[in-house]
Design an enzyme around this catalytic site. Structure first.
Site, mmCIF file in Angstrom:
data_model
loop_
_atom_site.group_PDB
_atom_site.id
_atom_site.type_symbol
_atom_site.label_atom_id
_atom_site.label_comp_id
_atom_site.label_asym_id
_atom_site.label_seq_id
_atom_site.Cartn_x
_atom_site.Cartn_y
_atom_site.Cartn_z
ATOM 1 N N ARG A 296 -22.399 -7.789 60.841
ATOM 2 C CA ARG A 296 -22.523 -6.615 59.971
ATOM 3 C C ARG A 296 -22.989 -6.972 58.562
ATOM 4 N NH1 ARG A 296 -17.156 -4.469 60.015
ATOM 5 N NH2 ARG A 296 -17.887 -3.156 58.342
ATOM 6 N N ASN A 297 -23.180 -8.250 58.273
ATOM 7 C CA ASN A 297 -23.692 -8.622 56.962
ATOM 8 C C ASN A 297 -25.168 -8.223 56.914
ATOM 9 O OD1 ASN A 297 -24.884 -10.268 54.764
ATOM 10 N ND2 ASN A 297 -22.802 -11.068 54.635
ATOM 11 N N ALA A 298 -25.557 -7.541 55.857
ATOM 12 C CA ALA A 298 -26.911 -6.984 55.751
ATOM 13 C C ALA A 298 -27.937 -7.962 55.178
ATOM 14 C CB ALA A 298 -26.878 -5.719 54.890
#
Length: 184
Positions: free
Chosen positions: A60-62
Protein backbone atom coordinates in the site's frame (compact mmCIF):
# COMPACT_ATOMS: atom_id res chain seq x y z
CA UNK A 1 14.88 -7.45 50.79
CA UNK A 2 16.51 -4.39 49.17
CA UNK A 3 18.87 -6.65 47.21
CA UNK A 4 15.90 -8.57 45.84
CA UNK A 5 14.32 -5.41 44.48
CA UNK A 6 17.63 -4.26 43.02
CA UNK A 7 18.05 -7.67 41.41
CA UNK A 8 14.51 -7.55 40.01
CA UNK A 9 15.16 -4.05 38.68
CA UNK A 10 18.43 -5.17 37.05
CA UNK A 11 16.72 -8.21 35.51
CA UNK A 12 13.95 -5.96 34.18
CA UNK A 13 16.51 -3.62 32.63
CA UNK A 14 18.26 -6.56 30.97
CA UNK A 15 14.95 -7.81 29.55
CA UNK A 16 14.20 -4.33 28.17
CA UNK A 17 17.72 -4.15 26.66
CA UNK A 18 17.17 -7.56 25.02
CA UNK A 19 13.77 -6.43 23.67
CA UNK A 20 15.32 -3.20 22.33
CA UNK A 21 18.06 -5.20 20.60
CA UNK A 22 15.43 -7.43 18.99
CA UNK A 23 13.60 -4.31 17.77
CA UNK A 24 16.74 -2.75 16.22
CA UNK A 25 16.15 -2.31 12.50
CA UNK A 26 18.86 -1.76 9.89
CA UNK A 27 18.36 0.03 6.59
CA UNK A 28 19.44 -1.00 3.11
CA UNK A 29 22.48 0.05 1.12
CA UNK A 30 22.07 3.11 -1.07
CA UNK A 31 20.92 2.65 -4.66
CA UNK A 32 23.00 5.26 -6.50
CA UNK A 33 25.57 5.65 -9.23
CA UNK A 34 27.68 8.46 -10.69
CA UNK A 35 24.69 9.64 -12.76
CA UNK A 36 22.37 10.17 -9.77
CA UNK A 37 20.86 13.66 -10.08
CA UNK A 38 18.09 13.23 -7.48
CA UNK A 39 18.48 11.36 -4.21
CA UNK A 40 15.26 10.41 -2.44
CA UNK A 41 15.66 9.73 1.27
CA UNK A 42 13.16 7.91 3.42
CA UNK A 43 13.40 7.50 7.18
CA UNK A 44 13.98 3.76 7.78
CA UNK A 45 12.38 0.80 5.96
CA UNK A 46 9.26 -0.58 7.63
CA UNK A 47 8.73 -4.21 8.53
CA UNK A 48 7.11 -5.12 5.20
CA UNK A 49 10.03 -3.61 3.28
CA UNK A 50 12.60 -5.26 5.53
CA UNK A 51 10.80 -8.60 5.18
CA UNK A 52 10.76 -8.28 1.39
CA UNK A 53 14.33 -6.94 1.25
CA UNK A 54 13.07 -4.06 -0.91
CA UNK A 55 12.76 -0.32 -0.64
CA UNK A 56 9.07 0.61 -0.34
CA UNK A 57 7.98 -3.03 -0.19
CA UNK A 58 4.64 -2.49 1.55
CA UNK A 59 1.95 -3.10 -1.09
CA UNK A 60 0.00 0.00 0.00
CA UNK A 61 3.00 2.33 -0.03
CA UNK A 62 2.47 4.74 -2.93
CA UNK A 63 6.18 5.39 -3.62
CA UNK A 64 6.42 3.44 -6.88
CA UNK A 65 3.25 5.02 -8.25
CA UNK A 66 4.36 8.51 -7.18
CA UNK A 67 7.86 8.38 -8.61
CA UNK A 68 6.59 6.51 -11.67
CA UNK A 69 4.28 9.46 -12.32
CA UNK A 70 7.28 11.81 -12.16
CA UNK A 71 9.29 9.86 -14.74
CA UNK A 72 6.33 8.69 -16.85
CA UNK A 73 6.73 4.94 -16.20
CA UNK A 74 4.47 2.38 -14.55
CA UNK A 75 7.10 1.23 -12.07
CA UNK A 76 4.62 -0.57 -9.83
CA UNK A 77 4.02 -3.12 -12.61
CA UNK A 78 7.72 -4.02 -12.89
CA UNK A 79 9.72 -6.57 -10.90
CA UNK A 80 11.82 -4.93 -8.17
CA UNK A 81 15.19 -5.17 -9.94
CA UNK A 82 13.68 -3.52 -13.03
CA UNK A 83 12.20 -0.75 -10.86
CA UNK A 84 15.65 0.02 -9.48
CA UNK A 85 17.17 -0.07 -12.97
CA UNK A 86 14.50 2.37 -14.21
CA UNK A 87 15.26 4.73 -11.31
CA UNK A 88 18.99 4.64 -12.01
CA UNK A 89 18.35 5.22 -15.73
CA UNK A 90 16.26 8.28 -14.79
CA UNK A 91 19.02 9.62 -12.52
CA UNK A 92 17.24 8.79 -9.26
CA UNK A 93 18.86 7.25 -6.21
CA UNK A 94 17.39 5.89 -2.97
CA UNK A 95 18.56 5.69 0.62
CA UNK A 96 17.38 6.42 4.14
CA UNK A 97 18.42 9.02 6.70
CA UNK A 98 18.54 6.43 9.50
CA UNK A 99 21.10 3.61 9.20
CA UNK A 100 19.63 1.77 12.16
CA UNK A 101 17.28 2.37 15.06
CA UNK A 102 15.22 0.64 17.70
CA UNK A 103 11.66 0.53 16.48
CA UNK A 104 8.89 -1.86 17.34
CA UNK A 105 6.64 -2.00 14.29
CA UNK A 106 6.96 0.32 11.31
CA UNK A 107 5.81 3.77 12.42
CA UNK A 108 8.35 6.60 12.33
CA UNK A 109 6.98 7.87 15.63
CA UNK A 110 8.32 4.69 17.28
CA UNK A 111 11.94 5.26 16.15
CA UNK A 112 14.27 5.35 19.15
CA UNK A 113 18.05 5.68 19.36
CA UNK A 114 18.56 6.33 15.65
CA UNK A 115 22.01 5.99 14.13
CA UNK A 116 22.31 8.44 11.25
CA UNK A 117 23.34 7.29 7.80
CA UNK A 118 26.42 9.00 6.34
CA UNK A 119 24.40 11.42 4.23
CA UNK A 120 27.17 13.98 3.87
CA UNK A 121 29.56 11.31 2.67
CA UNK A 122 27.10 9.95 0.13
CA UNK A 123 26.09 13.39 -1.16
CA UNK A 124 29.76 14.35 -1.56
CA UNK A 125 30.37 11.20 -3.62
CA UNK A 126 27.66 11.95 -6.22
CA UNK A 127 29.12 14.32 -8.85
CA UNK A 128 25.87 14.85 -10.80
CA UNK A 129 23.61 15.36 -7.76
CA UNK A 130 21.26 18.36 -8.03
CA UNK A 131 18.69 17.70 -5.29
CA UNK A 132 17.90 15.63 -2.23
CA UNK A 133 14.23 14.92 -1.57
CA UNK A 134 12.89 13.77 1.79
CA UNK A 135 10.02 11.28 1.68
CA UNK A 136 8.01 12.36 4.73
CA UNK A 137 8.37 14.56 7.78
CA UNK A 138 10.71 12.34 9.80
CA UNK A 139 13.11 11.98 6.88
CA UNK A 140 13.01 15.76 6.35
CA UNK A 141 13.58 16.62 10.00
CA UNK A 142 16.46 14.20 10.50
CA UNK A 143 17.98 14.64 7.05
CA UNK A 144 17.91 18.43 7.06
CA UNK A 145 19.64 18.41 10.45
CA UNK A 146 22.55 16.56 8.85
CA UNK A 147 22.64 18.24 5.42
CA UNK A 148 21.65 21.86 6.12
CA UNK A 149 24.51 24.11 5.12
CA UNK A 150 26.68 21.15 4.17
CA UNK A 151 25.83 20.93 0.51
CA UNK A 152 25.02 23.10 -2.46
CA UNK A 153 22.17 20.90 -3.64
CA UNK A 154 18.48 21.72 -3.39
CA UNK A 155 16.63 20.14 -0.45
CA UNK A 156 12.98 19.20 -1.09
CA UNK A 157 10.37 18.09 1.46
CA UNK A 158 7.70 15.69 0.19
CA UNK A 159 4.55 14.27 1.75
CA UNK A 160 5.17 10.69 2.83
CA UNK A 161 4.35 7.91 0.41
CA UNK A 162 3.46 5.71 3.40
CA UNK A 163 -0.11 4.45 3.83
CA UNK A 164 0.16 5.69 7.43
CA UNK A 165 0.23 9.26 6.06
CA UNK A 166 -3.45 9.64 5.20
CA UNK A 167 -3.66 12.14 2.36
CA UNK A 168 -5.33 11.64 -1.03
CA UNK A 169 -3.03 10.17 -3.66
CA UNK A 170 -3.72 13.07 -6.04
CA UNK A 171 -2.45 15.58 -3.45
CA UNK A 172 0.70 13.56 -2.89
CA UNK A 173 1.24 13.20 -6.64
CA UNK A 174 0.90 16.95 -7.18
CA UNK A 175 3.54 17.62 -4.52
CA UNK A 176 5.88 14.97 -5.92
CA UNK A 177 5.79 16.48 -9.43
CA UNK A 178 8.32 19.08 -8.27
CA UNK A 179 10.92 16.31 -8.60
CA UNK A 180 10.82 16.60 -12.38
CA UNK A 181 12.86 19.83 -12.11
CA UNK A 182 16.15 18.32 -10.89
CA UNK A 183 15.80 15.48 -13.40
CA UNK A 184 15.53 17.70 -16.47
Amino acid sequence: MGEGRAGDRAAGQLRRADEDALNRKFGFSPVVDAGTRLLILGSLPGDASLGAGQYYGHPRNAFWRLIGGVIGRDLAALPYDQRLAALRAAGIGLWDVVASAERPGSLDAAIRRPEAADLRGLVASLPALRAVAFNGGTAARLGRAVLAGATGVQLIDLPSSSPAHARPFEEKAAAWRVLAGPLS
